[in-house]
Design a protein around this motif. Structure first.
Motif, mmCIF file in Angstrom:
data_model
loop_
_atom_site.group_PDB
_atom_site.id
_atom_site.type_symbol
_atom_site.label_atom_id
_atom_site.label_comp_id
_atom_site.label_asym_id
_atom_site.label_seq_id
_atom_site.Cartn_x
_atom_site.Cartn_y
_atom_site.Cartn_z
ATOM 1 N N ASN A 2 1.256 -17.442 6.594
ATOM 2 C CA ASN A 2 2.407 -16.813 7.401
ATOM 3 C C ASN A 2 2.605 -17.409 8.819
ATOM 4 O O ASN A 2 3.311 -16.765 9.645
ATOM 5 C CB ASN A 2 2.010 -15.191 7.546
ATOM 6 N N TYR A 420 1.747 -4.322 -11.925
ATOM 7 C CA TYR A 420 0.448 -5.059 -11.993
ATOM 8 C C TYR A 420 -0.191 -4.824 -10.652
ATOM 9 O O TYR A 420 -1.310 -5.613 -10.455
ATOM 10 C CB TYR A 420 0.760 -6.562 -12.302
ATOM 11 N N GLY A 421 0.226 -3.903 -9.890
ATOM 12 C CA GLY A 421 -0.589 -3.722 -8.491
ATOM 13 C C GLY A 421 -0.182 -4.237 -7.153
ATOM 14 O O GLY A 421 -0.581 -3.801 -6.289
ATOM 15 N N ALA A 422 0.367 -5.208 -7.289
ATOM 16 C CA ALA A 422 0.930 -5.987 -6.059
ATOM 17 C C ALA A 422 2.228 -5.286 -5.248
ATOM 18 O O ALA A 422 3.118 -4.883 -6.105
ATOM 19 C CB ALA A 422 1.148 -7.151 -6.074
ATOM 20 N N PRO A 423 2.092 -4.764 -4.114
ATOM 21 C CA PRO A 423 3.243 -4.342 -3.254
ATOM 22 C C PRO A 423 4.445 -5.316 -3.486
ATOM 23 O O PRO A 423 3.822 -6.736 -3.282
ATOM 24 C CB PRO A 423 2.607 -4.084 -1.964
ATOM 25 N N LEU A 424 5.691 -5.078 -3.558
ATOM 26 C CA LEU A 424 6.632 -6.023 -3.672
ATOM 27 C C LEU A 424 7.172 -6.063 -2.265
ATOM 28 O O LEU A 424 7.609 -5.114 -1.662
ATOM 29 C CB LEU A 424 7.703 -5.234 -4.650
ATOM 30 N N GLN A 425 7.640 -7.318 -1.741
ATOM 31 C CA GLN A 425 8.164 -7.601 -0.730
ATOM 32 C C GLN A 425 9.238 -8.548 -0.840
ATOM 33 O O GLN A 425 9.021 -9.612 -1.690
ATOM 34 C CB GLN A 425 7.091 -8.178 0.300
ATOM 35 N N ASP A 608 0.530 -20.165 -1.065
ATOM 36 C CA ASP A 608 0.372 -18.691 -1.334
ATOM 37 C C ASP A 608 1.602 -17.956 -0.914
ATOM 38 O O ASP A 608 2.102 -18.526 -0.343
ATOM 39 C CB ASP A 608 -0.849 -17.832 -0.760
ATOM 40 N N GLY A 609 1.702 -16.477 -1.173
ATOM 41 C CA GLY A 609 2.882 -15.804 -0.435
ATOM 42 C C GLY A 609 3.948 -16.165 -1.306
ATOM 43 O O GLY A 609 5.252 -15.723 -0.832
ATOM 44 N N VAL A 610 3.919 -16.196 -2.558
ATOM 45 C CA VAL A 610 5.130 -16.326 -3.523
ATOM 46 C C VAL A 610 5.639 -14.886 -3.555
ATOM 47 O O VAL A 610 5.161 -14.225 -3.645
ATOM 48 C CB VAL A 610 4.610 -16.898 -4.893
ATOM 49 N N ARG B 5 -8.331 -2.442 -5.459
ATOM 50 C CA ARG B 5 -8.019 -1.632 -6.479
ATOM 51 C C ARG B 5 -7.630 -2.624 -7.820
ATOM 52 O O ARG B 5 -7.466 -3.818 -7.637
ATOM 53 C CB ARG B 5 -6.548 -0.949 -6.198
ATOM 54 N N ALA B 53 -3.916 -9.813 -4.220
ATOM 55 C CA ALA B 53 -2.770 -9.480 -3.338
ATOM 56 C C ALA B 53 -3.390 -8.833 -2.288
ATOM 57 O O ALA B 53 -4.134 -7.797 -2.277
ATOM 58 C CB ALA B 53 -1.960 -8.392 -4.171
ATOM 59 N N ASP B 55 -2.351 -6.978 1.243
ATOM 60 C CA ASP B 55 -1.187 -6.437 2.111
ATOM 61 C C ASP B 55 0.151 -6.882 1.413
ATOM 62 O O ASP B 55 1.128 -7.258 2.116
ATOM 63 C CB ASP B 55 -1.452 -6.495 3.433
ATOM 64 N N GLY B 56 0.292 -7.121 0.297
ATOM 65 C CA GLY B 56 1.413 -7.398 -0.406
ATOM 66 C C GLY B 56 1.736 -8.754 -0.528
ATOM 67 O O GLY B 56 2.537 -9.463 -1.369
ATOM 68 N N THR B 57 1.065 -9.798 0.034
ATOM 69 C CA THR B 57 1.003 -11.305 -0.240
ATOM 70 C C THR B 57 -0.107 -11.718 -1.036
ATOM 71 O O THR B 57 -1.178 -11.217 -1.271
ATOM 72 C CB THR B 57 0.673 -12.042 1.115
ATOM 73 N N ASP B 72 -4.842 -3.674 2.063
ATOM 74 C CA ASP B 72 -4.866 -2.900 0.851
ATOM 75 C C ASP B 72 -5.006 -4.160 -0.123
ATOM 76 O O ASP B 72 -4.066 -5.256 0.036
ATOM 77 C CB ASP B 72 -3.373 -2.415 0.807
ATOM 78 N N VAL B 74 -5.523 -5.752 -4.110
ATOM 79 C CA VAL B 74 -5.176 -5.530 -5.480
ATOM 80 C C VAL B 74 -5.764 -6.722 -6.162
ATOM 81 O O VAL B 74 -5.221 -7.937 -5.836
ATOM 82 C CB VAL B 74 -3.966 -5.190 -5.556
#
Lengths: 757, 82, 162, 289
Positions: A2, A420-425, A608-610, B5, B53, B55-57, B72, B74
């Motif tokens: 990041n 699949y568990g990952a927050p979408l961004q 990472d970070g795709v 999780r 994952a 925090d979303g990344t 968070d 996952v």
């Protein structure tokens, strides 16, 4: 990751459409593909393949073949080390069991599908090699076979592997079966979800195996020296993959094997594993001469990975207002002779485009007496999307709702969590749906026997390990080495990103795809990872070079680096009391030796970070009411592309993926006879789309950038094949008023549906 | 303490179907070690098969990636492409 | 079995080669003459990657025997550019990004050139049907068709000026 | 393909002699079938006799109002012959559906016929046209009807040493035309699932005075369906006549199910195709009356 700089608002080169650096060689016939390679003393290798779908190999007698004049080596599984199943290939995206890959390259004890390699020869001419194959005597004990995946799941089905006990269940079974693995994705409370639904829709959908269909057959040349060092020239999606897989399969050090990537004539996932290279290496080692092996088209069909046949049971619960409250999808995928279907990706992608509070997706990996499947563009996602998007189309009809509205209501949005568990961004599904809605195609009138279909597709995109070298030459031009084969124009996008970051003209940047000894490790070209991962590495290397250029200019002027500005290939002295003539990049580079040595940076990183992307496709068809023939009248594909570095090649990916998906939907399939042999192993009867089968494919690039990448790249190559199967099926449904749940939608099948009661 | 999780069954055979774990770790590697201590074999399995994952990344191999007390986290099966 | 002596004219130049009687013209071009621009995608005439001109007619060189070339005129992708001057079709393919992997490209270019020599102003449908024997798996054909259309326009312009 | 002798005789006698002495000799015209068969190992000739250098083997000439087509004439060349296209548009369109443009640059109608595939695209229109073949061989020459060449799939009636030297299309009266259509899943580059050739002669008032309907891929050999032709004669191609023709077509079909289509599908499509083909032929005939 990041810490990368934010997206630049204005680009000079990113987003333009220059001619690709490898283009002229490709339009003049000069580009060298693996089969174009020839070496002094080179032998010609050929492979003997099992005519049986399932047979124990009782014995192989190679003596007569070896006695034939001109034959220099004959090999069987005996010539390969027996590998422990725990040996996996390093650095790959997925988990590769090398013992299985070895046995897939050369059958060990049993032939598991028609076309499975059982022996190979190297001879002084192709025709002697062909004759030698006839002289190899293989005694088979044919066994009952099973090519259909549902048949293979039955308890009394012929067993491919007597040591296969289903993995992934809470309790491992004690009885062997053809069910290799079980997967499950789950959230919420399924029973509650369905109980609360106003409408519950259930349906089964099936697809047949289809081939990636690259026009270039697999080919390689291997040359092993007496000291054990070897070189391989080959067509693959990853020279490092070929090196690492082959080294493990033949039992040699990775450093002893240098793999040179030839131009690759298409892959689409099918060239992410090895078939020929280990054989060519062992033949060359035995013969002491270079060995070339080129597959015929027939061999490509019979012995290299198609994608899975699949059976999907979909159950979806919705409210009257269109909200999806529950989804239960069961996916059964054919793996071929060895475990390894992409079914896990099916479980992860099936409902990934929608916000479904209560859901479960299960997956089963089933071995059958068919070629071991290989990745095919967004592996498993098209199958799963075919099922779910067809179901949603029917649900919209039952609700009396526009299919677009149903999708808008349920589309995933930023901040939601994927199944699949990952927050979408940084996702752009809503924007992509809107782009289709705003397109004139969406409201265009339809004629008689015509229909329109809409479908959505999702793919993760990929990151991973990339190594690149960026060097500024003494004249100010730039050499770039990457380590990922260029299938769809990655040399162009690499050069563009470096040119942008270094502020030099595109034409001054020359990229190559380097061999395994000339650049650090790289994962394969696949998973839509190259522009993202290599791009991060290339921009980082360029940024390091810019820092170095400012430092060097400062040294030339005797000012600190922070007193030097650099832009557009020119360094300017900012020191207030100095009136230095600005220095051109070439002038700084020319003096590099005196101020610290070469201007060259290698960056090796793990990207990472795709961010995932979505495609929304709209298809119009006309169905001949008498013959069932489908004409694709109009096709529009919108996709969130992150940011298009070279828009023409992004459009090309979208158009190519759509065309493949249309072929999958309409005509492509493997046809097996009662003996388990493939009946249509040629382009004539396999029926991929030809130019006259397709309309222009209109593309809409929606740019919702991924801020993790300095230029906003997400990855674009895979998602275009995800929506077309359902888009076409939904259009056919719209045209004929009947739903066909089984692919392909061949004229015969449509005609039968239309004439049935 | 960060919560890990998993919504997939891909490591069920190690965790006996448990889907949420509290960990004290401050890096991905620490988290894997901790989970490995609770469920024998899981650490090696995750090293080869999982992405994480945070925090979303999504991180695939970044074992040194820090995780904070409120992260968070996952566990996701790794997926190959075509 | 002794080899067959063949003499023909390839891309305007006289050539001589020896080949087995059962060698396809494609293999003879690639292996005996080092002209590897024509590709083998199928060996059965179904993909068009091996397209060449034989006595002015578009054919799949995989369906021609090497010995049949005796006394014939052959034109291949290698003869399409004049020196370093690309043919308008080649240029338009580049500018339209009408190629990705490039494996089918030589065949498509040879076939497109044959079309434009017969029909300087083909419709989209005529182009699509003429090129139906040239499989491309990468592009979905869209950009190829547009490149041929623009090359045709360019060639018509050249002709009207000349 | 392993080890054969190649020869390119320049006279019929030489070709006949080469073919007659060697039972494993194969004739090469366009080669689009032979090359594929040799490659797959289905045939392994000891001798390949290329007839394209025999004078007259390539070319189209008009004779007695009809056309004589050399056996080595490529299908592409047929499409370039304006007079042939005008007189026998159906025959030409059948020939120009074989494979791709590239394949048509080599493929010949005589080869398509002698290969004896029930799905051969150029054959139904030739049969409907009443085309004949000039066969040459050790016993001299003879002329036979096109439909007498195929015997079973992959086998023809030619005796050892014999080959087709010419195809002969009869003279065309005014008001005559023909058409050929086939059903395939793709738009090109496919083997006919069903093919239909219709040849009509129409009186100035629009009444059909002669009709021939031939079908491909619905039986072991291309079928000439006499009842189907008879159903049209005397009509102006009204619906009733077309229905009678369709019934005759359906009754004549004895298709199999294979990878390219089911028997049911073939039977149903044959009638549809015959109807559509008849309409095209009728319209063309009208334009020539």
């Amino acid at each position: 990751m990041n810490d990368m700089k934010p997206i630049k608002p204005d680009f000079k080169i990113v987003g333009t459409r220059p001619v690709r650096p490898d283009g002229v060689d490709k339009v003049t016939g000069k580009a060298a593909y693996a089969a174009d390679m020839a070496m002094p003393g080179m032998l010609h290798g050929r492979i003997k393949r099992s005519p049986h779908a399932h047979a124990r190999i009782v014995s192989i007698d190679t003596r007569k073949a070896l006695a034939l004049k001109g034959v220099k080596a004959v090999i069987t599984a005996e010539d390969f080390p027996e590998l422990d199943p725990s040996i996996v290939a390093a650095g790959g995206e997925a988990h590769h069991n090398m013992a299985n890959y070895s046995a897939n390259c050369m059958a060990r004890g049993k032939a598991l599908y028609e076309g499975h390699a059982v022996a190979a020869v190297a001879a002084t001419s192709p025709s002697i090699a062909r004759q030698a194959l006839e002289l190899i005597e293989v005694v088979y004990e044919p066994m009952p076979h099973v090519t259909d995946l549902l048949e293979a799941m039955k308890p009394d089905a012929p067993l491919l592997h007597d040591n296969m006990f289903t993995q992934g269940l809470p309790e491992t079974p004690t009885k062997a079966s053809n069910i290799a693995k079980f997967f499950k994705q789950e959230r919420g409370n399924l029973e509650e979800g369905f109980a609360s639904a106003d409408l519950v829709f259930e349906q089964r959908y099936t697809t047949q195996p289809v081939h990636q269909g690259y026009i270039e057959p697999h080919a390689c040349v291997a040359s092993v020296s007496a000291d054990g060092q070897a070189m391989v020239w080959c067509s693959s999606q990853g020279q490092f993959m070929v090196r690492d897989f082959s080294a493990k399969i033949v039992g040699m050090n990775q450093a002893d094997l240098r793999v040179v990537p030839a131009e690759i004539g298409g892959g689409f996932g099918g060239k992410t594993v090895v078939y020929l290279e280990p054989l060519a290496i062992v033949l060359s080692r035995k013969a002491g001469r270079p060995v070339k092996i080129v597959m015929s088209r027939d061999e490509v069909f019979r012995a290299t990975g198609p994608t899975s046949a699949s059976v999907m049971d979909v159950k979806i619960g919705v409210m009257k207002d269109g909200r999806i409250v529950a989804g239960d999808v069961d996916c059964k995928f054919q793996a071929g002779g060895f475990t390894g279907s992409p079914v896990m990706a099916a479980t992860m992608t099936a409902l990934a485009s929608y916000d479904v509070p209560h859901c479960r997706v299960t997956g089963w990996d089933i071995v059958t007496n068919t070629p071991k499947v290989a990745a095919y563009r967004a592996p498993a996602a098209p199958n799963a999307a075919f099922a779910v998007e067809s179901a949603l189309d029917e649900i919209a009809r039952e609700l009396g709702m526009d299919p677009m509205t149903l999708r808008e209501i349920n589309a995933v949005r930023n901040g939601m969590t994927a199944i699949y568990g990952a927050p979408l961004q940084h996702i752009g599904l809503v924007e992509t749906l809107d782009a289709i809605k705003q397109h004139p195609h969406y409201e265009a009138p339809l004629g008689p026997n015509q229909g329109r279909g809409l479908a959505v597709g999702f793919w993760f995109n990929g990151g991973g390990e990339s190594s690149v070298t960026v060097s500024i030459n003494p004249d100010g031009t730039v050499s770039v080495a990457t380590g990922t084969p260029d299938i769809g124009g990655s040399r162009a996008s690499s050069a563009m990103m470096v040119a942008e970051a270094l502020g030099v003209p595109y034409e001054k940047v020359r990229p190559i795809v380097a061999d395994t000894a000339s650049v650090g490790f790289n994962e394969i070209t696949g998973g839509s990872r190259v522009t993202f991962s290599n791009g991060l590495a290339l921009v980082r290397a360029s940024e390091q070079l810019v820092d170095e250029i400012r430092l060097r200019a400062g040294l030339i002027w005797d000012v600190p680096a922070d007193q030097v500005a650099y832009a557009d290939g020119i360094a300017t002295c900012l020191a207030p009391d100095r009136a230095e003539t600005p220095l051109l990049l070439g002038e700084i580079a020319d003096k590099a030796a005196h101020f610290g040595g070469p201007l060259s940076k290698e960056v090796a990183l793990n990207a990472d970070g795709v961010a995932p992307c979505f495609g929304v496709h709209l298809c119009d068809v006309e169905v001949d009411p008498d013959t069932g023939n489908v004409t694709v009248l109009r096709y529009t594909a919108a996709q969130d592309v992150g940011r298009a570095i070279h828009p023409s090649y992004v459009e090309g990916q979208i158009q190519g993926g759509a065309a493949q998906g249309i072929g999958w939907a309409l005509n492509e399939e493997y046809v097996f006879n009662a003996k388990g042999q493939m009946e249509n192993s040629g382009f004539l009867d396999y029926r991929m789309p030809i130019a006259s089968d397709l309309p222009m494919i209109d593309t809409i690039m929606v740019e919702v950038p991924n801020p993790v990448h300095p230029y906003g790249v997400k990855g674009v190559g895979e998602v275009p094949i995800v929506p077309p199967l359902a888009a076409v099926a939904n259009a056919v449904r719209d045209a004929i008023g009947k739903r066909i749940c089984d692919l392909p939608l061949s004229p015969t099948r449509i005609h039968a549906a239309m004439t049935a009661g | 303490m960060p919560v890990v999780r998993v919504t997939s069954s891909f490591c069920d055979s190690f965790t006996g179907g448990l889907t949420e774990f509290e960990v004290a770790a401050t890096t991905v590697r620490g988290m894997m070690r901790e989970l490995g201590a609770r469920f024998p074999g899981l650490a090696e399995f995750l090293e080869a098969r999982a992405a994480v994952a945070i925090d979303g990344t999504i991180y695939r191999n970044a074992w040194l990636q820090p995780i904070g007390p409120d992260s968070d986290i996952v566990l996701i099966p790794r997926v190959g492409g075509g | 079995m002794s080899k067959v002596y063949v003499s023909s004219v390839v891309n305007g130049d006289p050539v001589e080669f020896l080949c087995d009687a059962d060698t396809s013209l494609l293999d003879a071009l690639r292996d005996e003459l080092g002209l590897t621009g024509a590709k083998e995608g199928c060996g059965t005439g179904d993909c068009g990657a091996c397209s060449i001109m034989l006595d002015g007619r578009l054919v799949c060189s995989c369906l021609v025997l090497g010995p049949e070339a005796e006394g014939r005129q052959i034109d291949t992708i290698e003869g399409m550019a004049e020196g370093s001057e690309l043919h308008p079709l080649q240029r338009q393919f580049l500018e339209h990004a009408a190629l990705q992997c490039g494996f089918c490209t030589p065949g498509l270019l040879v076939a497109s050139k044959a079309l434009l020599e017969r029909n300087p102003d083909p419709s989209e449908t005529e182009i699509r049907f003429w090129l139906a024997g040239n499989l491309c798996r990468c592009t979905g054909y869209d950009k190829i068709i547009r490149a041929v259309q623009d090359a045709a326009a360019e060639l018509r312009q050249e002709r009207s000026v000349a | 393909m392993t080890g054969f002798q190649y020869s390119a005789p320049v006279s019929v006698e030489e070709a006949v002699a080469l073919l007659a002495v060697d039972g494993k000799a194969r004739l090469l015209a366009g080669g689009t079938d032979l090359m594929v068969q040799m490659r797959s190992g289905r045939v392994a000739p000891s001798q390949v006799v290329d007839i394209k250098r025999i004078p007259g083997a390539i070319g189209i000439r008009q004779e007695n109002g009809g056309f004589v087509i050399g056996a080595g004439t490529s299908c592409a060349a047929l499409g370039e012959h304006a007079a042939l296209c005008a007189a026998w548009p159906g025959v030409v369109e059948g020939a120009n559906l074989i494979g791709s443009t590239q394949v048509q640059g080599r493929a010949t109608m005589a080869g398509n016929l002698c290969n004896a595939s029930p799905a051969a695209d150029s054959v139904p229109a030739l049969v409907a046209a009443g085309a004949r073949c000039l066969v040459v061989g050790p016993q001299g020459q003879r002329e036979i009807a096109v439909q007498d060449i195929p015997v079973t799939p992959g086998r023809n009636s030619l005796a050892p040493g014999e080959f087709v030297l010419e195809l002969r299309l009869p003279a065309r009266p005014a008001g005559a035309s023909d058409a050929y259509l086939r059903a395939i899943p793709r738009t090109e580059m496919d083997i006919a699932v069903v093919g239909a050739g219709v040849n009509l002669v129409v009186a100035p008032d629009g009444t059909i005075i002669e009709a021939h309907v031939a079908l491909g891929a619905v039986a072991p050999t291309v079928l000439l369906v006499k009842d189907a032709g008879a159903a049209l004669v005397g009509s102006k191609l009204d619906d009733a006549a077309l229905q009678r023709m369709e019934q005759a077509v359906s009754a004549a079909c004895k298709p199999i199910s294979d990878k390219r289509g089911t028997a049911e599908y073939r039977k149903s499509i044959a009638a549809v195709l015959a109807r559509r083909t008849a309409k095209i032929a009728y319209q063309r005939a009208g334009e020539r009356s």
